[in-house]
Design a protein around this motif. Structure first.
Motif, PDB file in Angstrom:
ATOM      1  N   TYR A   1       3.756  49.028   9.995  1.00  0.00           N
ATOM      2  CA  TYR A   1       3.655  48.715   8.569  1.00  0.00           C
ATOM      3  C   TYR A   1       3.438  47.210   8.370  1.00  0.00           C
ATOM      4  O   TYR A   1       3.581  46.415   9.304  1.00  0.00           O
ATOM      5  CB  TYR A   1       4.906  49.184   7.823  1.00  0.00           C
ATOM      6  N   CYS A   2       3.116  46.842   7.128  1.00  0.00           N
ATOM      7  CA  CYS A   2       2.918  45.432   6.761  1.00  0.00           C
ATOM      8  C   CYS A   2       4.166  44.941   6.025  1.00  0.00           C
ATOM      9  O   CYS A   2       4.484  45.449   4.949  1.00  0.00           O
ATOM     10  CB  CYS A   2       1.694  45.283   5.874  1.00  0.00           C
ATOM     11  N   PRO A   3       4.876  43.959   6.545  1.00  0.00           N
ATOM     12  CA  PRO A   3       6.105  43.478   5.893  1.00  0.00           C
ATOM     13  C   PRO A   3       5.868  42.910   4.491  1.00  0.00           C
ATOM     14  O   PRO A   3       6.761  42.965   3.642  1.00  0.00           O
ATOM     15  CB  PRO A   3       6.588  42.370   6.843  1.00  0.00           C
ATOM     16  N   HIS A   4       4.672  42.376   4.245  1.00  0.00           N
ATOM     17  CA  HIS A   4       4.386  41.800   2.940  1.00  0.00           C
ATOM     18  C   HIS A   4       3.998  42.870   1.917  1.00  0.00           C
ATOM     19  O   HIS A   4       4.531  42.903   0.801  1.00  0.00           O
ATOM     20  CB  HIS A   4       3.264  40.775   3.037  1.00  0.00           C
ATOM     21  N   CYS A   5       3.101  43.762   2.290  1.00  0.00           N
ATOM     22  CA  CYS A   5       2.618  44.798   1.360  1.00  0.00           C
ATOM     23  C   CYS A   5       3.623  45.922   1.162  1.00  0.00           C
ATOM     24  O   CYS A   5       3.550  46.637   0.148  1.00  0.00           O
ATOM     25  CB  CYS A   5       1.307  45.409   1.896  1.00  0.00           C
ATOM     26  N   GLN A   6       4.531  46.085   2.123  1.00  0.00           N
ATOM     27  CA  GLN A   6       5.459  47.205   2.091  1.00  0.00           C
ATOM     28  C   GLN A   6       6.909  46.729   2.181  1.00  0.00           C
ATOM     29  O   GLN A   6       7.642  47.102   3.112  1.00  0.00           O
ATOM     30  CB  GLN A   6       5.162  48.184   3.212  1.00  0.00           C
ATOM     31  N   PRO A   7       7.361  45.921   1.220  1.00  0.00           N
ATOM     32  CA  PRO A   7       8.747  45.431   1.298  1.00  0.00           C
ATOM     33  C   PRO A   7       9.745  46.541   0.973  1.00  0.00           C
ATOM     34  O   PRO A   7       9.436  47.473   0.216  1.00  0.00           O
ATOM     35  CB  PRO A   7       8.778  44.347   0.208  1.00  0.00           C
ATOM     36  N   LYS A   8      10.922  46.457   1.569  1.00  0.00           N
ATOM     37  CA  LYS A   8      11.986  47.407   1.234  1.00  0.00           C
ATOM     38  C   LYS A   8      12.613  46.979  -0.077  1.00  0.00           C
ATOM     39  O   LYS A   8      12.962  45.805  -0.253  1.00  0.00           O
ATOM     40  CB  LYS A   8      13.027  47.446   2.346  1.00  0.00           C
ATOM     41  N   ARG A   9      12.772  47.901  -1.005  1.00  0.00           N
ATOM     42  CA  ARG A   9      13.203  47.569  -2.362  1.00  0.00           C
ATOM     43  C   ARG A   9      14.614  48.097  -2.644  1.00  0.00           C
ATOM     44  O   ARG A   9      15.017  49.114  -2.102  1.00  0.00           O
ATOM     45  CB  ARG A   9      12.230  48.149  -3.387  1.00  0.00           C
ATOM     46  N   GLY A  10      15.330  47.399  -3.500  1.00  0.00           N
ATOM     47  CA  GLY A  10      16.621  47.877  -3.974  1.00  0.00           C
ATOM     48  C   GLY A  10      17.736  47.614  -3.004  1.00  0.00           C
ATOM     49  O   GLY A  10      17.545  47.069  -1.935  1.00  0.00           O
TER      50      GLY A  10
END
Length: 277
Positions: free
Chosen positions: A268-277
């Motif tokens: 995955y891409c750490p920038h485009c797919q950040p973990k939220r919440g």
């Protein structure tokens, strides 16, 4: 493991190659692949004609009128049609169906993990547990958004693990899980029940679109996959994250990383797919 697009391309190829052919003999050198044993297959299929080939999730359903072979390719299984029984035998050939016209359908499996089960046509879900619990096919007509949202709301597991669950949606494997999560901008470790309605819709739509695209392009041949004609797919040239760790993201240029999610290699891409919440 071949995923839905790859199995669908095998189905399309076999439909052209073997529908209408009549079985004369069945053979094997690794009987465990044939659930119930060789004698069962030989007795039931000698003189039987292939009437059609269907697919459900990652399962092939080879029809012989009242009987059906439920075939799962597992990690490395593949089918080839040899024009004659004298055609040189390839490595890893373990099951063969000789037809009355002299041609031979061959099943190759380096790891010998694949299985074929003979069942009464129409009773596949009763006989095969994986089919009984199978989720919807990922098409616009069958993959209901509301039902998908409800299924995710009940699950605290990482979203990647949830969409790999064949009871949630049929046919998604490791490659297309990574790709659809990238398209939807969702972190693979995000708990499924924390996704917003917008994210769920984005993922739902990405699964439908990406698997259809992969079918059209002949599947993904990043490892050993070839279709029944021996052709490689072209979807591997369209992948954004799978097997691309250490390369720049096609969308933002951030380096793609690889982690483990549920014991599965995950890109995955750490920038485009950040973990939220």
């Amino acid at each position: 493991m071949p995923e839905l697009p790859e199995v669908e391309n095998v189905r399309l190829g076999l439909t052209k190659l073997i529908v209408g052919k009549t079985v004369a003999q069945v053979g094997t050198d690794w009987e465990k692949i044939l659930v119930g044993g060789l004698a069962l297959f030989q007795t039931a299929l000698a003189g039987a004609t292939v009437t059609g080939i269907d697919r459900r999730g990652k399962y092939l359903l080879i029809r012989f009128g009242a009987l059906t072979i439920v075939s799962h390719l597992r990690m490395e299984g593949k089918y080839q049609l040899a024009p004659t029984v004298d055609t040189p035998k390839p490595r890893f050939l373990h099951v063969w169906f000789t037809f009355t016209d002299g041609s031979q359908l061959r099943y190759l499996d380096m790891r010998k993990f694949g299985r074929m089960q003979l069942v009464t046509t129409g009773e596949e879900t009763k006989a095969v547990a994986g089919l009984a619990k199978m989720g919807p096919e990922p098409t616009a007509a069958t993959f209901d958004l509301k039902a998908f949202k409800a299924a995710l709301a009940k699950r605290k597991a990482p979203i990647k693990s949830v969409i790999l669950d064949q009871t949630v949606v049929a046919g998604v494997g490791n490659i297309y899980a990574d790709e659809t999560l990238w398209l939807a901008r969702i972190n693979p470790e995000q708990p499924a029940n924390t996704l917003s309605a917008r994210a769920v819709k984005a993922l739902h739509d990405a699964i439908i679109a990406e698997l259809q695209k992969a079918i059209t392009l002949g599947g993904t041949s990043v490892h050993s996959f070839v279709d029944a004609d021996g052709h490689r797919g072209a979807m591997q040239d369209q992948l954004h994250v799978y097997d691309r760790e250490g390369t720049p993201c096609d969308r933002c240029g951030t380096t793609i990383v690889k982690i483990k999610v549920g014991q599965r290699g995950t890109h995955y891409c750490p920038h485009c797919q950040p973990k939220r919440g």
